[in-house]
Write a protein that holds these residues in place. Structure first.
Motif, mmCIF file in Angstrom:
data_model
loop_
_atom_site.group_PDB
_atom_site.id
_atom_site.type_symbol
_atom_site.label_atom_id
_atom_site.label_comp_id
_atom_site.label_asym_id
_atom_site.label_seq_id
_atom_site.Cartn_x
_atom_site.Cartn_y
_atom_site.Cartn_z
ATOM 1 N N GLU A 6 22.593 77.958 66.073
ATOM 2 C CA GLU A 6 23.119 78.372 64.769
ATOM 3 C C GLU A 6 22.001 78.642 63.760
ATOM 4 O O GLU A 6 22.165 79.443 62.840
ATOM 5 N N ASP A 7 20.875 77.956 63.939
ATOM 6 C CA ASP A 7 19.728 78.112 63.053
ATOM 7 C C ASP A 7 18.538 77.472 63.752
ATOM 8 O O ASP A 7 18.695 76.696 64.701
ATOM 9 N N ARG A 8 17.322 77.794 63.293
ATOM 10 C CA ARG A 8 16.138 77.141 63.848
ATOM 11 C C ARG A 8 16.162 75.657 63.478
ATOM 12 O O ARG A 8 16.649 75.267 62.414
ATOM 13 N N GLU A 9 15.629 74.840 64.376
ATOM 14 C CA GLU A 9 15.549 73.392 64.174
ATOM 15 C C GLU A 9 16.924 72.809 63.825
ATOM 16 O O GLU A 9 17.056 71.933 62.974
ATOM 17 N N THR A 10 17.936 73.299 64.509
ATOM 18 C CA THR A 10 19.309 72.873 64.252
ATOM 19 C C THR A 10 19.984 72.544 65.583
ATOM 20 O O THR A 10 19.857 73.285 66.552
ATOM 21 N N PHE A 11 20.693 71.411 65.605
ATOM 22 C CA PHE A 11 21.365 70.931 66.811
ATOM 23 C C PHE A 11 22.871 70.990 66.612
ATOM 24 O O PHE A 11 23.383 70.707 65.517
ATOM 25 N N SER A 12 23.596 71.366 67.668
ATOM 26 C CA SER A 12 25.059 71.341 67.616
ATOM 27 C C SER A 12 25.603 70.676 68.872
ATOM 28 O O SER A 12 25.067 70.859 69.969
ATOM 29 N N ALA A 13 26.656 69.895 68.697
ATOM 30 C CA ALA A 13 27.332 69.208 69.800
ATOM 31 C C ALA A 13 28.794 69.632 69.811
ATOM 32 O O ALA A 13 29.433 69.746 68.750
ATOM 33 N N TRP A 14 29.332 69.846 71.016
ATOM 34 C CA TRP A 14 30.648 70.460 71.166
ATOM 35 C C TRP A 14 31.525 69.669 72.128
ATOM 36 O O TRP A 14 31.039 69.069 73.090
ATOM 37 N N ILE A 15 32.830 69.726 71.878
ATOM 38 C CA ILE A 15 33.813 69.209 72.823
ATOM 39 C C ILE A 15 34.905 70.260 72.969
ATOM 40 O O ILE A 15 35.298 70.902 71.976
ATOM 41 N N GLY A 16 35.339 70.489 74.215
ATOM 42 C CA GLY A 16 36.328 71.532 74.442
ATOM 43 C C GLY A 16 37.254 71.193 75.596
ATOM 44 O O GLY A 16 37.114 70.155 76.263
ATOM 45 N N TYR A 17 38.208 72.077 75.844
ATOM 46 C CA TYR A 17 39.222 71.895 76.879
ATOM 47 C C TYR A 17 39.244 73.139 77.750
ATOM 48 O O TYR A 17 39.389 74.263 77.243
ATOM 49 N N ASN A 18 39.097 72.962 79.077
ATOM 50 C CA ASN A 18 39.034 74.066 80.022
ATOM 51 C C ASN A 18 40.422 74.471 80.521
ATOM 52 O O ASN A 18 41.156 73.637 81.069
ATOM 53 N N PHE A 19 40.759 75.732 80.337
ATOM 54 C CA PHE A 19 41.930 76.333 80.974
ATOM 55 C C PHE A 19 41.414 77.237 82.085
ATOM 56 O O PHE A 19 40.675 78.192 81.820
ATOM 57 N N GLN A 20 41.803 76.945 83.332
ATOM 58 C CA GLN A 20 41.298 77.699 84.478
ATOM 59 C C GLN A 20 42.443 78.120 85.380
ATOM 60 O O GLN A 20 43.463 77.431 85.499
ATOM 61 N N GLY A 21 42.270 79.299 86.018
ATOM 62 C CA GLY A 21 43.298 79.748 86.935
ATOM 63 C C GLY A 21 43.049 81.181 87.366
ATOM 64 O O GLY A 21 41.955 81.720 87.230
ATOM 65 N N GLY A 22 44.110 81.796 87.865
ATOM 66 C CA GLY A 22 44.022 83.179 88.292
ATOM 67 C C GLY A 22 43.878 83.314 89.786
ATOM 68 O O GLY A 22 43.482 82.388 90.492
ATOM 69 N N ASN A 23 44.193 84.501 90.285
ATOM 70 C CA ASN A 23 44.069 84.818 91.699
ATOM 71 C C ASN A 23 43.063 85.941 91.871
ATOM 72 O O ASN A 23 41.873 85.699 92.060
ATOM 73 N N LYS A 24 43.490 87.184 91.760
ATOM 74 C CA LYS A 24 42.536 88.287 91.789
ATOM 75 C C LYS A 24 41.672 88.296 90.528
ATOM 76 O O LYS A 24 40.476 88.548 90.586
#
Length: 207
Positions: free
Chosen positions: A68-86
């Motif tokens: 996001e910027d120099r000398e800047t740290f970011s921490a994230w939490i998320g939720y995975n939606f996965q699927g599909g065939n072709k």
């Protein structure tokens, strides 16, 4: 400020390491890790943008530095939606906290779509600055690639970011990459034919 960033990074990555030690080495519930080092070779400038990702089932954790910027740290939490065939997909809505030269929060989204050798990867976020609305910013990094072989891919890329400045609002480029076992190396060349061309080399490892 650097001490606060270092402590935040230590506890975030340390927690992921502890969880990894408790998880089984294989199986559907095991942790999966991905570490990236992105080397930006910009005229009269150079910096490294590291990213660390950890996934377990639906849970996604991520840490970034110089994003996001120099000398800047970011921490994230998320939720995975996965699927599909072709058409296989992974869609991960996330929420992140940002500390350093810039302090704020950011809702984000990562999307990966795969179809017959083609892959679209896009990561975006809306950075919301705690100090002033004038610093709010939309970030995005998107790659569209084709893989004639499992170990080879090439394609096009676009970035919108504030960590470096060029005459273009959106950096556009081409890429080529190759993989060996759990390692990947991708080289990007941005803004060919414009005033501010530059090279990005990305190295990643899955474990």
């Amino acid at each position: 400020m650097k001490k606060r960033i270092g402590s935040f990074l230590f506890f975030a990555l340390g927690g992921a390491f502890v969880f990894a030690q408790e998880a089984p080495a294989s199986g559907p519930t095991a942790w999966q890790f991905n570490a990236h080092a992105n080397f930006y070779f910009i005229p009269d400038d150079f910096f490294i943008l590291p990213v660390f990702q950890a996934d377990k089932n639906k849970l996604h954790l991520e840490a970034r530095y110089n994003y996001e910027d120099r000398e800047t740290f970011s921490a994230w939490i998320g939720y995975n939606f996965q699927g599909g065939n072709k058409l296989e997909y992974t869609i991960t809505p996330m929420l992140g906290g940002v500390v350093g030269r810039s302090d704020g929060m950011a809702p984000g989204l990562e999307v990966t779509l795969n179809f017959k050798g083609f892959e679209l990867y896009s990561e975006g976020e809306v950075y919301l600055d705690f100090q002033t609305e004038e610093n709010h910013y939309l970030y995005n990094w998107s790659d569209l690639t084709y893989s004639p072989k499992d170990w080879l891919w090439f394609g096009i890329s676009a970035q919108r970011t504030r960590v470096y400045q060029t005459a273009l609002d959106i950096q556009r480029g081409v890429l080529i990459g190759a993989g060996l076992k759990n390692w990947e190396l991708t080289t990007y060349v941005y803004n060919l034919g414009f005033e501010d061309p530059f090279v990005l080399v990305s190295i990643s490892k899955q474990f």
